[in-house]
Design a protein around this motif. Structure first.
Motif, PDB file in Angstrom:
ATOM      1  N   ARG A  24     -35.760   1.031 -13.456  1.00 50.84           N
ATOM      2  CA  ARG A  24     -35.451  -0.066 -12.534  1.00 50.84           C
ATOM      3  C   ARG A  24     -34.114   0.099 -11.831  1.00 50.84           C
ATOM      4  N   PHE A  25     -33.108   0.646 -12.541  1.00 50.52           N
ATOM      5  CA  PHE A  25     -31.756   0.670 -11.986  1.00 50.52           C
ATOM      6  C   PHE A  25     -31.356   2.016 -11.398  1.00 50.52           C
ATOM      7  N   GLY A  26     -32.183   3.044 -11.595  1.00 46.04           N
ATOM      8  CA  GLY A  26     -31.912   4.331 -10.979  1.00 46.04           C
ATOM      9  C   GLY A  26     -30.983   5.209 -11.785  1.00 46.04           C
ATOM     10  N   PRO A  27     -30.279   6.157 -11.105  1.00 43.36           N
ATOM     11  CA  PRO A  27     -29.442   7.122 -11.818  1.00 43.36           C
ATOM     12  C   PRO A  27     -28.112   6.522 -12.253  1.00 43.36           C
ATOM     13  N   GLY A  28     -27.600   7.032 -13.367  1.00 43.63           N
ATOM     14  CA  GLY A  28     -26.305   6.611 -13.882  1.00 43.63           C
ATOM     15  C   GLY A  28     -25.799   7.612 -14.892  1.00 43.63           C
ATOM     16  N   TRP A  29     -24.771   7.213 -15.632  1.00 41.07           N
ATOM     17  CA  TRP A  29     -24.227   8.114 -16.653  1.00 41.07           C
ATOM     18  C   TRP A  29     -23.790   7.295 -17.863  1.00 41.07           C
ATOM     19  N   THR A  74     -24.364   2.156 -23.383  1.00 45.96           N
ATOM     20  CA  THR A  74     -23.833   1.525 -22.174  1.00 45.96           C
ATOM     21  C   THR A  74     -23.858   2.525 -21.035  1.00 45.96           C
ATOM     22  N   ILE A  75     -24.468   2.121 -19.918  1.00 49.98           N
ATOM     23  CA  ILE A  75     -24.667   2.994 -18.762  1.00 49.98           C
ATOM     24  C   ILE A  75     -23.946   2.401 -17.558  1.00 49.98           C
ATOM     25  N   ARG A  76     -23.260   3.272 -16.806  1.00 53.38           N
ATOM     26  CA  ARG A  76     -22.714   2.849 -15.516  1.00 53.38           C
ATOM     27  C   ARG A  76     -23.600   3.445 -14.420  1.00 53.38           C
ATOM     28  N   PHE A  77     -24.155   2.605 -13.594  1.00 57.05           N
ATOM     29  CA  PHE A  77     -25.078   3.044 -12.547  1.00 57.05           C
ATOM     30  C   PHE A  77     -24.325   3.223 -11.237  1.00 57.05           C
ATOM     31  N   GLU A  78     -24.136   4.485 -10.858  1.00 59.52           N
ATOM     32  CA  GLU A  78     -23.460   4.823  -9.607  1.00 59.52           C
ATOM     33  C   GLU A  78     -23.837   6.237  -9.204  1.00 59.52           C
ATOM     34  N   PHE A  81     -28.126  -1.167 -23.048  1.00 61.96           N
ATOM     35  CA  PHE A  81     -29.524  -1.141 -23.456  1.00 61.96           C
ATOM     36  C   PHE A  81     -29.612  -0.720 -24.916  1.00 61.96           C
ATOM     37  N   LEU A  82     -30.776  -0.993 -25.530  1.00 62.49           N
ATOM     38  CA  LEU A  82     -31.081  -0.385 -26.808  1.00 62.49           C
ATOM     39  C   LEU A  82     -31.290   1.105 -26.605  1.00 62.49           C
ATOM     40  N   VAL A  83     -30.934   1.918 -27.604  1.00 61.46           N
ATOM     41  CA  VAL A  83     -31.042   3.366 -27.435  1.00 61.46           C
ATOM     42  C   VAL A  83     -32.487   3.819 -27.256  1.00 61.46           C
ATOM     43  N   ASP A  84     -33.467   3.003 -27.702  1.00 59.35           N
ATOM     44  CA  ASP A  84     -34.865   3.387 -27.552  1.00 59.35           C
ATOM     45  C   ASP A  84     -35.539   2.643 -26.399  1.00 59.35           C
ATOM     46  N   ASP A  85     -34.745   2.172 -25.427  1.00 57.40           N
ATOM     47  CA  ASP A  85     -35.313   1.504 -24.259  1.00 57.40           C
ATOM     48  C   ASP A  85     -36.301   2.454 -23.577  1.00 57.40           C
ATOM     49  N   PRO A  86     -37.580   2.062 -23.445  1.00 57.79           N
ATOM     50  CA  PRO A  86     -38.580   2.985 -22.893  1.00 57.79           C
ATOM     51  C   PRO A  86     -38.355   3.325 -21.427  1.00 57.79           C
ATOM     52  N   GLU A  87     -37.539   2.550 -20.714  1.00 58.17           N
ATOM     53  CA  GLU A  87     -37.299   2.821 -19.292  1.00 58.17           C
ATOM     54  C   GLU A  87     -36.103   3.746 -19.072  1.00 58.17           C
TER      55      GLU A  87
END
Length: 470
Positions: free
Chosen positions: A397-402, A412-416, A428-434
């Motif tokens: 849903r949120f696209g690429p990040g790191w 924890t992901i930063r989307f940029e 997110f949970l580490v097992d988030d399927p997305e």
């Protein structure tokens, strides 16, 4: 020595850290430290913002955390570093057929061989065009040194950092070198510097004043004579293209000493597999398999076995590494393991023994059986350690990040993107399927040429001709 400054030395500025800052807008202008993040990790590169706090390459990561606790600590992403390095080396190859790479981010160029520097001013213009082309093609910067020898060109690039150019005109070498520390000269490490210090020699000028006879007495014939020439600014080493790789190796350092023999065998097999993948990627094979073991007390053992012919077969390399391991006592713990292949060749030789060995083994079973009714197998649950800081990810849903950090079952992901403003942070949970691992994004987007065509077509023109998108 050359009468014109036709030796160019390029050194990319804080390369790994600069790439991470270019790829991650939220880190620009902030301290960034790249390296191993475990208790025994070391710093590979620190950004200039982190260097102000005393952090430098090869420093233990634990010490770097104490000096600069507010920095971003990231694992290396060699895939993108290699891609950018290939682009930069392609730009250097346009200047001259004589390019001597020293590492991913450093190289010498003989401009005289390429006819691109008949005078000092022409050499300067060539260096400035190169810096601009690198910035345009990769989004990161490099510093350039120009001089009449390799030693002086490297000293000039150090003076030029960051993102600058320094030209040393032939005839000014002695005056320039005299006040510099003796460690500036090639081949002067801590041990040599200590010998000279005890004799009252701490600068390059004092080295010249001591005279050749005194240096021969202190350091021996070969080292003393070479140092005397270097101190006087004399360096006749040519730029050598196509330095042949003599070996391919991989190694891992463990956060905690490994004593379990089964675990050690498993690690050696994995290292052998990674080593042969590198061999194949380079189009090479090798005859000699080398095992490296650093034990709990820091003693390092190496064992080697020469095969009947060059190979790039992972089964053959694994078997040889296992045989070598059997002769090493690891009961008290292992800090580091490595597997390498030397005696490289550009061909492979069929090994009937290896073929028989492979055919005698039972076929591998599928990793997972389908669920009853044809439903897909359950998705394996990622561990927190799969989400290391700095790695690329993609969310449906949120696209690429790191990855900015992980722990307690969350990541924890930063989307940029490289061309976006600093992005939003989500957890997110580490097992988030997305959420899945991602690929590095290019630091510089290429516009399509007029009249259509792909981005790959557009990179063949202009100052970055012959390069590819990193």
């Amino acid at each position: 020595m050359r009468g014109q400054p036709t030796v160019l030395h390029l050194d990319m500025d804080a390369f790994y850290a600069s790439v991470e800052q270019a790829a991650k807008p939220s880190l620009r202008g902030k301290p960034v430290i790249v390296g191993g993040l475990g208790p025994r990790g070391v710093v590979a590169t620190a950004s200039y913002e982190a260097r102000r706090f005393g952090v430098h390459s090869a420093m233990p990561m634990a010490q770097a955390r104490r000096l600069c606790p507010h920095a971003a600590f990231l694992v290396p992403r060699f895939q993108i570093y290699r891609a950018i390095s290939e682009t930069v080396m392609g730009l250097l190859a346009e200047l001259s057929p004589l390019v001597e790479p020293l590492s991913l981010d450093e190289a010498f160029v003989d401009l005289a061989a390429g006819g691109t520097a008949a005078s000092a001013e022409e050499a300067r213009r060539t260096g400035e065009r190169l810096r601009a082309a690198i910035r345009e093609a990769t989004g990161v910067t490099g510093s350039v040194g120009l001089a009449g020898s390799k030693m002086l060109a490297k000293i000039a690039s150090e003076q030029a950092k960051p993102d600058g150019l320094v030209l040393i005109r032939p005839g000014t070498e002695r005056e320039l070198l005299a006040p510099m520390p003796v460690r500036t000269l090639p081949g002067v490490g801590p041990a040599t510097a200590e010998v000279l210090r005890r004799a009252g020699i701490t600068t390059v000028g004092e080295t010249v004043q001591a005279g050749e006879a005194e240096l021969l007495r202190l350091l021996g014939k070969a080292h003393g004579a070479s140092l005397y020439l270097m101190a006087r600014g004399v360096d006749e080493r040519p730029v050598v293209a196509d330095r042949d790789t003599k070996s391919v190796s991989v190694e891992d350092t463990f956060d905690v000493d490994v004593t379990d023999r089964a675990r050690i065998r498993f690690e050696v097999a994995g290292l052998a597999d990674r080593c042969t993948r590198r061999l194949r990627a380079a189009g090479r094979s090798g005859r000699t398999v080398v095992l490296k073991v650093r034990r709990y007390d820091f003693t390092t053992l190496t064992r080697s076995e020469t095969l009947r012919g060059p190979t790039d077969d992972p089964e053959v390399v694994q078997e040889a590494a296992r045989r070598l391991l059997e002769g090493v006592d690891t009961t008290e713990g292992v800090r580091l393991l490595g597997v390498g292949v030397s005696g490289l060749a550009d061909f492979t030789q069929e090994d009937l023994f290896a073929q028989a060995l492979q055919s005698s083994r039972a076929p591998e079973q599928p990793a997972a059986e389908p669920s009853p009714g044809g439903a897909p197998a359950p998705r394996p649950v990622p561990r927190t350690t799969d989400w290391l800081p700095g790695l690329d990810v993609t969310h449906e849903r949120f696209g690429p990040g790191w990855v900015q950090g992980s722990g307690v079952g969350r990541v924890t992901i930063r989307f940029e993107r490289p061309d976006s403003p600093p992005g939003r942070v989500r957890t997110f949970l580490v097992d988030d399927p997305e959420l899945t691992g991602g690929e590095p994004l290019p630091l510089v987007e290429r516009a399509a040429p007029p009249g259509g065509g792909s981005q790959a077509d557009s990179v063949s023109s202009g100052p970055s001709r012959g390069t590819s998108r990193p």
